[in-house]
Design a protein around this motif. Structure first.
Motif, PDB file in Angstrom:
ATOM      1  N   ASP A 246       0.841  -1.212   0.000  1.00  0.00           N
ATOM      2  CA  ASP A 246       0.000   0.000   0.000  1.00  0.00           C
ATOM      3  C   ASP A 246       0.869   1.253   0.000  1.00  0.00           C
ATOM      4  O   ASP A 246       0.510   2.273  -0.614  1.00  0.00           O
ATOM      5  CB  ASP A 246      -0.911   0.010   1.235  1.00  0.00           C
ATOM      6  N   VAL A 247       2.019   1.185   0.670  1.00  0.00           N
ATOM      7  CA  VAL A 247       2.926   2.339   0.689  1.00  0.00           C
ATOM      8  C   VAL A 247       3.422   2.616  -0.737  1.00  0.00           C
ATOM      9  O   VAL A 247       3.380   3.757  -1.210  1.00  0.00           O
ATOM     10  CB  VAL A 247       4.123   2.073   1.632  1.00  0.00           C
ATOM     11  N   VAL A 248       3.832   1.554  -1.440  1.00  0.00           N
ATOM     12  CA  VAL A 248       4.337   1.717  -2.806  1.00  0.00           C
ATOM     13  C   VAL A 248       3.231   2.260  -3.715  1.00  0.00           C
ATOM     14  O   VAL A 248       3.442   3.207  -4.479  1.00  0.00           O
ATOM     15  CB  VAL A 248       4.874   0.371  -3.338  1.00  0.00           C
ATOM     16  N   LYS A 249       2.031   1.710  -3.562  1.00  0.00           N
ATOM     17  CA  LYS A 249       0.880   2.153  -4.376  1.00  0.00           C
ATOM     18  C   LYS A 249       0.607   3.643  -4.118  1.00  0.00           C
ATOM     19  O   LYS A 249       0.414   4.429  -5.042  1.00  0.00           O
ATOM     20  CB  LYS A 249      -0.339   1.320  -3.986  1.00  0.00           C
ATOM     21  N   HIS A 250       0.684   4.019  -2.860  1.00  0.00           N
ATOM     22  CA  HIS A 250       0.422   5.416  -2.473  1.00  0.00           C
ATOM     23  C   HIS A 250       1.443   6.352  -3.117  1.00  0.00           C
ATOM     24  O   HIS A 250       1.097   7.378  -3.694  1.00  0.00           O
ATOM     25  CB  HIS A 250       0.465   5.514  -0.943  1.00  0.00           C
ATOM     26  N   ILE A 251       2.704   5.979  -3.093  1.00  0.00           N
ATOM     27  CA  ILE A 251       3.750   6.829  -3.678  1.00  0.00           C
ATOM     28  C   ILE A 251       3.578   6.895  -5.196  1.00  0.00           C
ATOM     29  O   ILE A 251       3.673   7.970  -5.804  1.00  0.00           O
ATOM     30  CB  ILE A 251       5.149   6.301  -3.307  1.00  0.00           C
ATOM     31  N   ARG A 252       3.242   5.733  -5.779  1.00  0.00           N
ATOM     32  CA  ARG A 252       3.086   5.688  -7.247  1.00  0.00           C
ATOM     33  C   ARG A 252       1.920   6.548  -7.721  1.00  0.00           C
ATOM     34  O   ARG A 252       1.844   6.914  -8.888  1.00  0.00           O
ATOM     35  CB  ARG A 252       2.836   4.242  -7.689  1.00  0.00           C
ATOM     36  N   SER A 253       1.034   6.877  -6.794  1.00  0.00           N
ATOM     37  CA  SER A 253      -0.110   7.722  -7.190  1.00  0.00           C
ATOM     38  C   SER A 253       0.395   9.101  -7.629  1.00  0.00           C
ATOM     39  O   SER A 253      -0.309   9.833  -8.312  1.00  0.00           O
ATOM     40  CB  SER A 253      -1.066   7.873  -6.005  1.00  0.00           C
ATOM     41  N   GLU A 254       1.638   9.417  -7.259  1.00  0.00           N
ATOM     42  CA  GLU A 254       2.207  10.721  -7.639  1.00  0.00           C
ATOM     43  C   GLU A 254       3.574  10.579  -8.313  1.00  0.00           C
ATOM     44  O   GLU A 254       3.861  11.272  -9.296  1.00  0.00           O
ATOM     45  CB  GLU A 254       2.363  11.602  -6.396  1.00  0.00           C
ATOM     46  N   LEU A 255       4.398   9.635  -7.800  1.00  0.00           N
ATOM     47  CA  LEU A 255       5.780   9.509  -8.285  1.00  0.00           C
ATOM     48  C   LEU A 255       5.981   8.114  -8.883  1.00  0.00           C
ATOM     49  O   LEU A 255       5.953   7.121  -8.153  1.00  0.00           O
ATOM     50  CB  LEU A 255       6.755   9.730  -7.125  1.00  0.00           C
ATOM     51  N   PRO A 256       6.201   8.010 -10.205  1.00  0.00           N
ATOM     52  CA  PRO A 256       6.360   6.692 -10.812  1.00  0.00           C
ATOM     53  C   PRO A 256       7.567   5.945 -10.252  1.00  0.00           C
ATOM     54  O   PRO A 256       8.610   6.555  -9.978  1.00  0.00           O
ATOM     55  CB  PRO A 256       6.548   6.979 -12.306  1.00  0.00           C
ATOM     56  N   LEU A 257       7.412   4.647 -10.064  1.00  0.00           N
ATOM     57  CA  LEU A 257       8.465   3.812  -9.495  1.00  0.00           C
ATOM     58  C   LEU A 257       8.682   2.583 -10.368  1.00  0.00           C
ATOM     59  O   LEU A 257       7.761   2.116 -11.047  1.00  0.00           O
ATOM     60  CB  LEU A 257       8.059   3.335  -8.095  1.00  0.00           C
ATOM     61  N   VAL A 258       9.919   2.057 -10.330  1.00  0.00           N
ATOM     62  CA  VAL A 258      10.220   0.792 -11.014  1.00  0.00           C
ATOM     63  C   VAL A 258      10.998  -0.094 -10.042  1.00  0.00           C
ATOM     64  O   VAL A 258      11.870   0.398  -9.314  1.00  0.00           O
ATOM     65  CB  VAL A 258      11.020   1.054 -12.323  1.00  0.00           C
ATOM     66  N   GLN A 259      10.630  -1.382  -9.994  1.00  0.00           N
ATOM     67  CA  GLN A 259      11.272  -2.253  -9.012  1.00  0.00           C
ATOM     68  C   GLN A 259      12.734  -2.516  -9.382  1.00  0.00           C
ATOM     69  O   GLN A 259      13.068  -2.638 -10.561  1.00  0.00           O
ATOM     70  CB  GLN A 259      10.518  -3.576  -8.878  1.00  0.00           C
ATOM     71  N   LEU A 260      13.615  -2.559  -8.387  1.00  0.00           N
ATOM     72  CA  LEU A 260      15.051  -2.793  -8.607  1.00  0.00           C
ATOM     73  C   LEU A 260      15.469  -4.106  -7.948  1.00  0.00           C
ATOM     74  O   LEU A 260      14.778  -4.607  -7.048  1.00  0.00           O
ATOM     75  CB  LEU A 260      15.863  -1.641  -7.999  1.00  0.00           C
ATOM     76  N   GLU A 261      16.601  -4.644  -8.389  1.00  0.00           N
ATOM     77  CA  GLU A 261      17.140  -5.877  -7.799  1.00  0.00           C
ATOM     78  C   GLU A 261      17.628  -5.625  -6.381  1.00  0.00           C
ATOM     79  O   GLU A 261      18.013  -4.488  -6.045  1.00  0.00           O
ATOM     80  CB  GLU A 261      18.370  -6.342  -8.621  1.00  0.00           C
ATOM     81  N   HIS A 262      17.647  -6.701  -5.563  1.00  0.00           N
ATOM     82  CA  HIS A 262      18.276  -6.590  -4.255  1.00  0.00           C
ATOM     83  C   HIS A 262      19.765  -6.307  -4.473  1.00  0.00           C
ATOM     84  O   HIS A 262      20.364  -6.844  -5.389  1.00  0.00           O
ATOM     85  CB  HIS A 262      18.134  -7.922  -3.499  1.00  0.00           C
ATOM     86  N   SER A 263      20.401  -5.469  -3.621  1.00  0.00           N
ATOM     87  CA  SER A 263      21.831  -5.195  -3.840  1.00  0.00           C
ATOM     88  C   SER A 263      22.697  -6.255  -3.161  1.00  0.00           C
ATOM     89  O   SER A 263      23.864  -6.387  -3.486  1.00  0.00           O
ATOM     90  CB  SER A 263      22.191  -3.806  -3.317  1.00  0.00           C
ATOM     91  N   ALA A 264      22.169  -7.002  -2.199  1.00  0.00           N
ATOM     92  CA  ALA A 264      22.978  -8.065  -1.562  1.00  0.00           C
ATOM     93  C   ALA A 264      22.043  -9.100  -0.936  1.00  0.00           C
ATOM     94  O   ALA A 264      20.932  -8.750  -0.548  1.00  0.00           O
ATOM     95  CB  ALA A 264      23.861  -7.464  -0.476  1.00  0.00           C
ATOM     96  N   ARG A 265      22.517 -10.368  -0.862  1.00  0.00           N
ATOM     97  CA  ARG A 265      21.724 -11.415  -0.203  1.00  0.00           C
ATOM     98  C   ARG A 265      21.549 -11.024   1.264  1.00  0.00           C
ATOM     99  O   ARG A 265      22.499 -10.541   1.891  1.00  0.00           O
ATOM    100  CB  ARG A 265      22.438 -12.761  -0.309  1.00  0.00           C
TER     101      ARG A 265
END
Ligand code: SF4
Length: 378
Positions: A246-265
């Motif tokens: 829901d947090v991601v959805k809320h932010i995307r309502s104004e600021l477009p986002l794209v998922q990124l890879e994990h930087s470390a295990r």
């Protein structure tokens, strides 16, 4: 509204002596637990005190002026912490995070940082040495921390609006001074800087977008943390959790986002980059993270151990029992024996509370007998 029950349980008593196994366990960096998870990340709490009273961690009703904080003689000395940390590093730890309470309240912490920064990983590399702070003392301390060998900091900030911030930390401390601390850390060369915001539904979720707008394009990574049922005193309820989705959805309502890879295990945060008009990650705009211990458990890769300020080893943020290493350190155990004892505890580890939580009726609300986050660090 049902009365919030806050059981007064002092978790610090529940610890067993860490045994030195008959068969020595070599510190060769290859140690794994019962789920095959290596030991890579050590969080060291250097004080059980804090100058904030965040309701999700150290509610004022429990941690008042009469709360029996640990006497100084009970705390591990810097030399003892460094000696214990050296064994963890020999077992494969590559990252040490200093926490508390509020770690900058520990006098002369720069001395400890200097000692820890001299340690080298099993393959001779410098440690990733970082610290989590509420930022209240950062402006004053940033340069000295950097000079002592600290590499980066994570600052907790639960909102930009002063009244919201105060309702979360329950002390009269202005946001501006935390922001000044972050600026001083950046000037001192402590980085990359991360900012952690705990989202509590009904209290500060309306600060999500103002925070995202504020830190977007600054190079500072803002992470949103789901409100957790840590310890036994914060009166946690599931309906006050805002799921990260829901947090991601809320932010995307104004600021477009794209998922990124994990930087470390073993990284706890799910990464989302700010997207450009083509939907690609705009590196200059930066990224955010979400840490979803409640709705998307990440125990499968959890490679974190926690050392309390008086030398108890905890294997999970939601642990109910610690393993006393201080009695070994003050009892003249050799380094090999200390390393063996740590290895023995880790080898027997099977903790995965967050994975199990969802099958445990999250609203049980008991929360009894879990160790306090203010005691072992987040
Ligand atoms: S709940 Fe425990 S085992 Fe799971 S990720 Fe958190 S600290 Fe690790």
């Amino acid at each position: 509204m049902a009365e919030r029950v806050i059981p007064l349980i002092d978790q610090r008593v529940a610890a067993r002596a860490a045994a030195v196994p008959a068969q020595a366990i070599a510190a060769d960096g290859l140690l794994v637990d019962t789920l095959g998870r290596p030991l890579r990340d050590l969080r060291i709490s250097v004080t059980d005190r804090c100058n904030f009273r965040c309701s999700y961690c150290m509610p004022k009703e429990v941690f008042g002026k009469d709360y029996p904080y640990l006497p100084h003689t009970d705390l591990l000395t810097f030399e003892e912490i460094t000696r214990i940390a050296r064994q963890f590093v020999a077992h494969g730890v590559r990252k040490i995070r200093l926490t508390g309470g509020e770690p900058l309240l520990r006098k002369n912490i720069e001395i400890l940082i200097e000692q820890l920064s001299a340690l080298r990983t099993v393959d001779g590399a410098a440690l990733d040495l970082t610290l989590t702070t509420n930022g209240s003392l950062l402006e004053r301390k940033a340069r000295a921390l950097k000079a002592a060998g600290l590499q980066r900091v994570t600052v907790s900030l639960d909102g930009l609006d002063d009244s919201v911030f105060r309702s979360m930390n329950d002390v009269d401390f202005p946001v501006a001074e935390v922001l000044d601390g972050i600026a001083a850390a950046r000037e001192a060369g402590l980085g990359p800087i991360k900012v952690n915001m705990v989202v509590k539904r009904g209290t500060n979720e309306h600060e999500i977008l103002p925070m995202a707008r504020h830190f977007r394009g600054t190079g500072i990574v803002l992470r949103f943390i789901e409100y957790m049922d840590v310890g036994a005193t914060n009166g946690w309820r599931m309906n006050e959790v805002m799921p990260s989705a829901d947090v991601v959805k809320h932010i995307r309502s104004e600021l477009p986002l794209v998922q990124l890879e994990h930087s470390a295990r073993g990284e706890t945060a799910e990464r989302w980059g700010y997207a450009d008009a083509q939907g690609k990650h705009d590196a200059a705009a930066g990224e955010i993270g979400v840490i979803s211990s409640v709705t998307q458990a990440f125990c499968g890769d959890c490679n974190r151990a926690r050392l309390s300020t008086e030398g108890r080893l905890y294997l999970c943020l939601f642990a109910t029992q610690g393993h006393d290493l201080r009695s070994l350190v003050r009892g003249n155990a050799s380094d090999e024996q200390l390393a063996s004892a740590i290895g023995h505890v880790w080898q027997g580890r099977s903790d995965r509370y967050s994975q199990l939580r969802s099958s445990m009726a999250p609203d049980s609300g008991t929360g009894a007998r879990r160790v306090e986050m203010s005691y072992i660090g987040g």
